[in-house]
Design a protein around this motif. Sequence first.
Motif, short mmCIF file in Angstrom:
data_model
loop_
_atom_site.label_atom_id
_atom_site.label_comp_id
_atom_site.label_asym_id
_atom_site.label_seq_id
_atom_site.Cartn_x
_atom_site.Cartn_y
_atom_site.Cartn_z
N LEU A 61 8.93 -10.39 -2.06
CA LEU A 61 9.43 -9.21 -2.72
C LEU A 61 9.14 -8.49 -0.33
CD1 LEU A 61 9.55 -6.39 -3.61
CD2 LEU A 61 6.39 -6.68 -3.82
N PRO A 62 10.45 -7.20 -0.36
CA PRO A 62 10.43 -7.04 1.07
C PRO A 62 8.91 -6.55 1.15
CG PRO A 62 12.01 -6.99 -0.13
CD PRO A 62 10.98 -7.23 -1.27
N GLY A 63 8.35 -6.46 2.45
CA GLY A 63 6.64 -5.83 2.60
C GLY A 63 6.08 -6.55 1.91
N GLY A 64 6.34 -7.89 0.93
CA GLY A 64 4.63 -8.06 -0.13
C GLY A 64 3.49 -8.31 0.68
N LYS A 65 3.40 -8.47 2.36
CA LYS A 65 2.28 -8.94 2.98
C LYS A 65 1.22 -7.16 3.05
CE LYS A 65 -0.24 -10.08 7.84
NZ LYS A 65 0.30 -10.28 8.80
N TYR A 66 2.28 -6.68 2.52
CA TYR A 66 1.16 -5.41 2.97
C TYR A 66 1.10 -4.08 1.78
CZ TYR A 66 3.07 -5.33 8.23
OH TYR A 66 3.80 -5.65 9.09
N VAL A 67 2.37 -5.01 0.57
CA VAL A 67 2.08 -3.89 -0.75
C VAL A 67 0.29 -5.34 -1.34
CG1 VAL A 67 2.33 -5.11 -2.83
CG2 VAL A 67 3.77 -3.89 -1.57
N GLY A 68 0.62 -6.53 -0.50
CA GLY A 68 -0.46 -7.17 -0.85
C GLY A 68 -2.26 -6.98 -0.81
N TRP A 69 -1.77 -6.49 1.03
CA TRP A 69 -3.15 -5.89 1.02
C TRP A 69 -3.46 -4.40 0.30
CZ3 TRP A 69 -6.91 -8.22 3.79
CH2 TRP A 69 -6.97 -9.85 4.27
N LEU A 70 -3.09 -3.96 0.65
CA LEU A 70 -2.83 -2.33 -0.01
C LEU A 70 -2.86 -2.55 -1.39
CD1 LEU A 70 -2.57 0.84 -0.92
CD2 LEU A 70 -0.02 0.53 -1.04
N LEU A 71 -3.13 -3.73 -2.74
CA LEU A 71 -3.27 -3.83 -3.91
C LEU A 71 -4.50 -4.37 -3.82
CD1 LEU A 71 -0.10 -4.50 -5.67
CD2 LEU A 71 -1.09 -2.16 -5.88
N THR A 96 4.16 -18.77 -7.72
CA THR A 96 3.35 -18.71 -6.52
C THR A 96 1.94 -19.35 -5.75
OG1 THR A 96 2.22 -16.26 -6.49
CG2 THR A 96 4.76 -16.56 -5.92
N ARG A 97 1.56 -19.87 -7.35
CA ARG A 97 0.21 -20.23 -6.57
C ARG A 97 -0.96 -19.47 -5.84
NH1 ARG A 97 -1.16 -22.03 -11.61
NH2 ARG A 97 1.26 -23.94 -11.95
N ARG A 98 -0.26 -17.89 -6.04
CA ARG A 98 -1.72 -17.53 -5.45
C ARG A 98 -1.61 -16.24 -6.20
NH1 ARG A 98 -1.94 -20.30 -2.63
NH2 ARG A 98 -2.02 -21.33 -0.22
N GLY A 99 -3.08 -15.16 -5.90
CA GLY A 99 -3.62 -14.13 -5.91
C GLY A 99 -3.06 -12.46 -5.32
N THR A 100 -2.97 -11.44 -5.62
CA THR A 100 -2.64 -10.40 -5.26
C THR A 100 -2.58 -10.03 -3.57
OG1 THR A 100 -3.50 -9.17 -7.18
CG2 THR A 100 -3.23 -7.98 -4.87
N LEU A 101 -3.44 -11.35 -2.76
CA LEU A 101 -2.52 -11.24 -1.32
C LEU A 101 -2.16 -12.83 -0.68
CD1 LEU A 101 -6.60 -9.83 -0.07
CD2 LEU A 101 -4.68 -9.27 -0.28
N GLY A 102 -0.98 -12.55 -1.51
CA GLY A 102 -0.17 -13.69 -1.09
C GLY A 102 1.20 -14.32 -2.20
#
Length: 441
Positions: A79-89, A66-72
């Motif tokens: 992953l379904p809901g990946g945006k919210y997972v990233g912000w949560l983590l 993905t060439r991204r960290g947790t946020l992205g």
Amino acid sequence: MRETFSSRFGVMMTMLGVALGLGNVWRFPYLVGKFGGSAFVLFYLIIVVVIGIPALMAEWALGRQTRRGTLGAFVRGGLPGGKYVGWLLGFVVLAATGYYTSVIGWVLYFGIGQLVHAAGIAMNLGAVLPPETGFVGRSLVLQLVCTALVILSCAIVLVRGLRGGIEAASKWIIPTLFIVLFVCIARSLTLPGAMTGVRWYILKFDPSQLTAKVAVAALGHTIFTLSLGGTFMVVYGSYLNASDRLYSSAIWTVAGDTISGLLAGLAIFPAVFALGLEPNSGPGLIFSTLPEVFARIPGGWLFGFLFFAGLFGAGYLSDVASFEVLVAGITDNTRITRTRAVWLVAGAVFVLAIPPMINMRIFVPWDLFFGSGMQTLGSLLAVLTVGWAFKRSEALRELDSTDRAAPVWLYYWIRYVVPGAILTVGIWWLVTDVLHVTKAV
């Protein structure tokens, strides 16, 4: 263009810097003492190979693809809901970095205390630790000062970027840490009665300790010590070159991480037994038992200083990784410069470090929730993303290198076995630490 590592040696030292942390020199020895010695070590060695290596590869694959960290990363990974997972983590990392940085501040204070002791000046090392309950102004002030110094040192490295800061620091801190461990081992083994500790640690095996509880504790420590959690290793995976082979890198990282933990135990337990102290003193093994050890051996201040300096180095690099998760999240998703992002993160971490400083009744639940529980959840989500959201061909390519696909069995192992094992740890944490069900297993 995203910055990548400059050399394979730089990759190895940086990944070891992330993985080592306080988990090896602080957490591993006290867990060995708590769970009966070599039985825990045996379980850990098995689990770190069959679960730790593939889980580590999965997190690197998620970051590199993905060439991204947790946020992205979770969004791009599908992953379904990946945006919210990233912000949560991302918030979990922010909260966890606060208390973790304050612990490194304790280590800094204890290291300085060893030098002060050599000058013949009395110093209450325990004054920096939070009280069990209530509020102690002196403790809070000492923690604020030490934490601020740790944050400042992290920021200085982070503003220099990956190659000039993080990678460069890792290249000299990790070799130095191993040298310090060997010096401490040599001194520990020369104490009268030290071999009693060696036999307990390595040679004395009690089959009755081969229980489900010990196995689950070893699995939980595998996740903790390798810095799995859909955060640190994901963002560092995003800096890997397409040609880097994840399997060999994971083996070397796990080997170095495991060896450092074993060496830490060999530096600690012979001295503890030689002086007739208890090896099962829990988390206080480092901050209460070991200072007593150093105070009772000739030239102990020097070995105490070296030990806490090494412990600081190990914790420092993993703290830098925590900051990098947050910094990368900002720079990946906004137009804010890296330098400004570093100082914004530094300020936020300092603020969130304050609540756990007040007393242990706040610190311990904070650690259990943001460290143990949410770290396990993050690791599970990262593995599920690679095993279930990636296309199989995509996963097989990223789990090795762009010109060589991983074996199919590894894909199915990550798809089914690793999530099952991590889920087991999560359920155990929920039952024992949240619901407080203490029935013996």
